[in-house]
Design an enzyme around this catalytic site. Structure first.
Site, mmCIF file in Angstrom:
data_model
loop_
_atom_site.group_PDB
_atom_site.id
_atom_site.type_symbol
_atom_site.label_atom_id
_atom_site.label_comp_id
_atom_site.label_asym_id
_atom_site.label_seq_id
_atom_site.Cartn_x
_atom_site.Cartn_y
_atom_site.Cartn_z
ATOM 1 N N GLY A 148 -3.342 5.017 -45.912
ATOM 2 C CA GLY A 148 -3.484 4.802 -47.353
ATOM 3 C C GLY A 148 -4.716 3.914 -47.678
ATOM 4 N N GLN A 182 -2.065 13.627 -47.232
ATOM 5 C CA GLN A 182 -2.367 12.496 -47.931
ATOM 6 C C GLN A 182 -3.773 11.747 -47.415
ATOM 7 O OE1 GLN A 182 0.959 9.766 -48.435
ATOM 8 N NE2 GLN A 182 -0.454 7.994 -48.553
ATOM 9 N N ASP A 183 -3.880 11.344 -46.153
ATOM 10 C CA ASP A 183 -4.986 11.068 -45.603
ATOM 11 C C ASP A 183 -4.906 11.202 -44.004
ATOM 12 O OD1 ASP A 183 -2.926 8.933 -45.004
ATOM 13 O OD2 ASP A 183 -4.014 7.542 -45.864
ATOM 14 N N PRO A 184 -6.124 10.997 -43.295
ATOM 15 C CA PRO A 184 -5.953 11.177 -41.977
ATOM 16 C C PRO A 184 -4.981 10.433 -41.072
ATOM 17 C CG PRO A 184 -8.243 11.014 -42.586
ATOM 18 C CD PRO A 184 -7.266 10.591 -43.780
#
Length: 136
Positions: A97, A27-29
């Site tokens: 997010g 999804q994201d780091p």
């Protein structure tokens, strides 16, 4: 902003398209201090494994009867043909997010689309992200 500027495109530093075998999309780091290193689900050496990485290692241990890795840095996977790409390549500190829907998804969707055009035999794993990619 996390990852470090030098690590934002880290997923592309270890794995060429020619060597590519598997694409893992996160999804994201990770958004805590010193965690993100530019590879999805990976953390820098010496950093405690976040829950998602613990779960991945538990599954590998169960499925392949291997010990759980002590080192959460997945550069070793990337150098073997695994593209470890997040849908969003940056995030604000402590705010998961936070950089979604800011444009990164257009970039990563385009990367996945181009890869799928160039490589016919690939395995994809989408972990925790919803991407709208048209695969040919």
């Amino acid at each position: 902003m996390f990852s470090d500027k030098k690590d934002v495109f880290g997923a592309f530093d270890f794995c060429s398209v020619a060597a590519l075998k598997v694409v893992i999309i996160g999804q994201d780091p990770y958004h805590d201090e010193n965690q993100a290193n530019g590879l999805c689900f990976s953390v820098k050496e010496g950093i405690k494994h976040p829950p998602s990485l613990k779960n991945i290692f538990k599954e590998i241990a169960t499925d392949l009867d291997q010990e759980i890795a002590h080192n959460g840095n997945l550069e070793r996977w990337a150098s073997q043909g695994v593209l470890l790409l997040n849908a969003t390549l940056t995030v604000r500190a402590h705010e998961a997010g936070s950089h979604q829907n800011k444009g990164w998804e257009k970039f990563t969707d385009a990367v996945i689309t181009q890869i799928s055009k160039k490589k016919k035999m690939l395995s994809f794993y989408f972990g925790g992200s919803l991407l709208k990619v048209k695969l040919n």
